[in-house]
Design an enzyme around this catalytic site. Structure first.
Site: not given
Ligand code: ADP
Ligand code: ASP
Ligand code: MG
Length: 872
Positions: A751, A790, A794, A821, A851
């Protein structure tokens, strides 16, 4: 530091073993010498050049083996003949007459085999044997370069480098790990200048005070070059080797190691001392004292800039390198009975001195002192150790722990960095650390672990140092490209679809930004690469990565099923593909409310459970149904801690220990576990991961008895950086085929999400403003963390290019900032965009198809990005 004496017109070039082993490298050497002596380097007047050479690669090891086998005359003479043969081969390649050029050297080598001193392996004999490698290579080099028309003379290094006896140095060190004087006076320099303008001499050897030969220690040719550099006040010392500079770790062990383009002497010293073999630790001091810059260059890639070490290098706080040394011996000494006994340290250290052993690291507690001995400074033979231990036993209880490795983090201001090292501590936390030591100059932190552990540890530690910000790789004045990047640039760079579609994309950007664009042919191509894997029976697209209708339609037509993680995703999927067969849909939620399971069941899709709670509390939903069970295989993998979805700390999946309870609950509701599933994270590049999961789940499936299919999840990695390795889809296919062949009784499902769409998407933005605050350049874009989360979530890295000026040269590195900000609203630190970058330029953020838009939000009430697709 003494004032810099004016540099002479000498440049010292040192070539290591691999650099002198092949003819084409000697041709490079010839070219470099011409450039320097003829003043072909812009803005550099012609120089006089002294070349220092190592033995051909592997020859010193062979000479050492001859010494080690001295008692076996037959073996010794066979080895000598093999060495002569090796040099004959080199002469043949270089088309010089072997006997004419090296005949006398071969005779000297044979004579050493019959030398009386060899019987007892006398130290002076050992030194002479070891010296033969450099004597041969330098002689060969002179002969070859003369055939190439260079007027080069041979020089005996022993006429210029004099070994000096240091206090407490034992005989072994005086002969085989010698140090030389390197303060030259005018008289010496005048004498030296009487030589030819172009000279070749030997590294590694010097004159012993008794008139014989002394050796500077393994790898000591660098130090020979440094001694000459200091004696002559050379313009610089160039160390030519087989890597293009000093890296943040040994690049052969850590391919992501970054080139250190600029270092000061202190840091270079520390990196070399703690294990970076590229520079001999003793070679920095002479250059530093005489203020002679050191360059490190690659003979195979002579045009790369490499590393420059000098006193003008800017100081950037942070970890610069991680190195390791093998063969470390720890000696742990416990006081007998008396705490804090006065004079205990003096008693033990006196014994080390007695054996001529220099101690490296020290750790102490009330009743114990543990020290390390480094084999590169000492002769740590078992005889020496036994004698030391016998002496120490008079004053303490001794324990020797060996072999160990010392792993060292080097950089300025280690103490102020401790808070950034939590991930590094946790990496060590898994292993047994025998000793931790912080240098008093605040330049290093060393961990001593079992030798077997260190090698695997280095790449992981290196990655953690970058992720945590402890190694400030964005400081481009110090950190250059990675080894992987340098290697990759030798092979042609991948051309991305967005480079080909540039003009279309510029047109789309003119319609307004931020704007995501998805390239459907790329999605198709990825889908087909997976569909070609025959071991896989069903493929589901994890649509949380990008639920854009056009992408769903492409994947549907490519035969993919879909995986949804919420009822809303299900709704969306069936709205886009109303006729979709529900058996091609997986519902894999996490801690979802009851109503979402009910909705999925109403649609008759596959429902995944990953804890026993739903079965126990809502049995009516699952009565008589087939279910998917998500297992936590006990570990997580992936590019960031937030995407690892296995192990106790991750909320996902049923621990195998709870399987009996789950089976009982399923039986009670007459639910049948038909599919087993696991997914441990995202961004995995190791193709062996999925068959491992398959094997693990097969074992559980066999126990359960009702399982028909095993879903090994997704998480296939994607190359975000231009130099990153692409996912090895062929290896993935092979590995799955092997797994399937071993257990063909189960259907195999996968998947993937990101793999299908990440590279197919880009985010187009416009430059809003530019600024320069206190010397730090910033480029503002109109796409904030609300548009692409992202990087903020991360620390993800995305390639950023100025699409309006795609092929222009890079300007000063700038921070790429955005309009939200929040300080964290930064897309990239110290990125080089073209110098001409200006307001309204179109900037493209690559690999943003997964994402991206789906995580976008309206924070600061900024509008959501637009979306568009491109198809053939
Ligand atoms: P030479 O024979 O040219 O003297 P060496 O083998 O002594 O070459 O040194 C070069 C080697 O040093 C490289 O091939 C590399 O494997 C090793 N090395 C270890 N640590 C580092 C580092 N931090 N940076 C660069 N090279 C390193
Ligand atoms: N040939 C010597 C060695 O291999 C010295 C050197 O190459 O630096 O140790
Ligand atoms: Mg070397």
């Amino acid at each position: 530091m003494p004032a810099a004496a004016p540099a002479s017109d000498w440049i010292v070039l040192k070539f290591g073993g691999t650099s002198v082993s092949r003819r084409h490298r000697w041709d490079t050497i010839g070219r470099l010498l011409r450039e320097r002596t003829e003043g072909d380097i812009p803005e550099q007047p012609p120089a006089r050049v002294l070349v220092v050479v190592s033995a051909l690669s592997g020859v010193t090891n062979e000479l050492q083996a001859i010494i080690d086998q001295h008692a076996d005359a037959v073996d010794v003479s066979a080895r000598i003949e093999a060495l002569i043969e090796r040099h004959r081969g080199a002469c043949a390649e270089m088309e010089v007459d072997a006997e004419g050029v090296l005949g006398e050297r071969f005779a000297a080598l044979r004579a050493l085999a019959g030398d009386r001193r060899g019987v007892s392996a006398d130290l002076s004999w050992q030194a002479e044997v070891l010296a033969q490698g450099e004597l041969m290579s330098s002689t060969l080099g002179v002969a070859y370069l003369r055939t190439q028309g260079l007027a080069v003379d041979w020089l005996d290094a022993r006429d210029w480098l004099e070994a000096r006896a240091l206090p407490n140095q034992n005989e072994w060190a005086r002969r085989l790990s010698a140090s030389c004087a390197y303060i030259g006076d005018d008289e010496l320099r005048m004498r030296f200048d009487r030589n030819a303008r172009l000279l070749i001499t030997q590294g590694f050897i010097a004159r012993h005070p008794d008139g014989g030969t002394a050796i500077l220690g393994r790898g000591g040719s660098d130090t020979s070059a440094a001694y000459f550099g200091a004696l002559l006040h050379a313009r610089r010392v160039e160390i030519w080797t087989d890597v293009p500079g000093m890296f943040t770790a040994n690049p052969r062990a850590v391919p992501d190691a970054r080139l250190l383009s600029r270092l000061d002497y202190e840091e270079a010293q520390e990196i070399a001392t703690t294990g970076a073999k590229v520079l001999h630790p003793r070679c920095i001091h002479p250059c530093r004292e005489a203020r002679v810059p050191i360059w490190i260059r690659d003979t195979e890639r002579p045009d790369l800039a490499g590393t420059v070490i000098d006193h003008r290098a800017v100081t950037v706080p942070g970890v610069k390198a991680i190195s390791s040394r093998r063969g470390i011996v720890l000696v742990s000494m416990e006081t007998i009975g008396m705490w804090q006994q006065v004079g205990f340290l003096a008693d033990v250290f006196e014994r080390f001195k007695r054996h001529g052993l220099s101690v490296d690291l020290i750790g102490s507690s009330e009743a114990n002192v543990t020290v390390s001995l480094d084999p590169s400074d000492n002769l740590v033979s078992s005889n020496v150790l036994d004698a030391l231990c016998a002496d120490l036993a008079e004053v303490c209880r001794v324990k020797v722990i060996a072999p160990c490795s010392a792993v060292t983090l080097v950089g300025r201001g280690m103490r102020s960095l401790l808070h950034k090292l939590t991930d590094v501590w946790s990496e060590f936390g898994r292993e047994r650390v025998h000793l931790v030591s912080q240098s008093s100059n605040d330049l290093n932190l060393t961990f001593v672990v079992d030798e077997a552990l260190a090698d695997g540890l280095l790449p992981r530690l290196h990655e953690k140092l970058i992720q945590s910000g402890a190694m400030p790789v964005d400081a481009t004045e110090v950190f250059g490209p990675s080894w992987r990047q340098i290697e990759a640039s030798a092979s042609p760079r991948r051309v991305s679809w967005w480079q080909r579609e540039r003009s279309q994309l510029l047109g789309m950007a003119a319609q307004g930004t931020p704007r995501y664009v998805y390239h459907l042919p790329t999605v198709r191509e990825r889908a087909r690469s997976l569909a070609a894997i025959s071991a896989v029976n069903c493929r589901f697209y994890a649509l949380k990565a990008n639920p854009h209708p056009a992408i769903l339609a492409v994947l549907d037509s490519e035969g993919f099923g879909f995986e949804c993680v919420s009822a809303a995703e299900l709704e969306h999927l069936f709205a886009v593909l109303p006729t979709l067969d529900p058996t091609r849909v997986l519902f894999t939620p996490s801690f979802a409310p009851r109503a979402e399971y009910a909705a999925a069941i109403a649609r008759d899709v596959w429902v995944t459970l990953d804890s026993v709670y739903p079965l126990q509390h809502w049995p009516e939903l699952f009565a008589g149904r087939q279910i998917v069970l998500r297992i936590d295989p006990g570990y997580g993998l992936g590019h960031h801690e937030k995407v690892r979805t296995g192990g106790r700390e991750a909320k996902f999946g049923l621990a195998p220990e709870s399987l009996p309870e789950f089976i009982a609950a399923a039986r009670a509701t007459r639910a049948k576990i038909t599919v087993l599933h696991a997914h441990v994270g995202s961004g995995i590049l190791d193709a062996s991961h999925w068959p491992q999961v398959y094997a693990q789940l097969v074992e559980l499936a066999d126990r359960i008895g009702t399982v028909a299919a095993i879903d090994v999840g997704g998480g296939l990695g994607v190359p975000y950086t231009p130099d990153a390795e692409a996912f090895d889809i062929a290896a993935f296919g092979r590995e799955l085929a092997n797994a399937k062949a071993a257990w063909p009784q189960y259907a195999l499902w996968i998947e993937p999400g990101r793999y299908l769409v990440a590279e197919a998407g880009v985010l187009l933005t416009h430059v809003t403003q530019l600024s320069d605050k206190l010397g730090l350049r910033r480029i503002g874009l109109d796409a904030g963390m609300n548009a692409l989360l992202r990087p903020a979530l991360y620390g993800a890295w995305h390639e950023i290019v100025n699409l309006s000026h795609l092929d222009e040269a890079d300007g000063t590195p700038a921070d790429i900032v955005r309009p939200i900000c929040e300080t964290g609203d930064m897309l990239g630190r110290r990125r080089a965009l073209p110098a001409s970058t200006a307001e309204n330029d179109v900037v493209l953020i690559a690999t943003a198809g997964a994402y991206g838009q789906v995580m976008a939000n309206r924070y600061n009430l900024r509008a959501l990005p637009q979306e568009e697709v491109l198809d053939d």
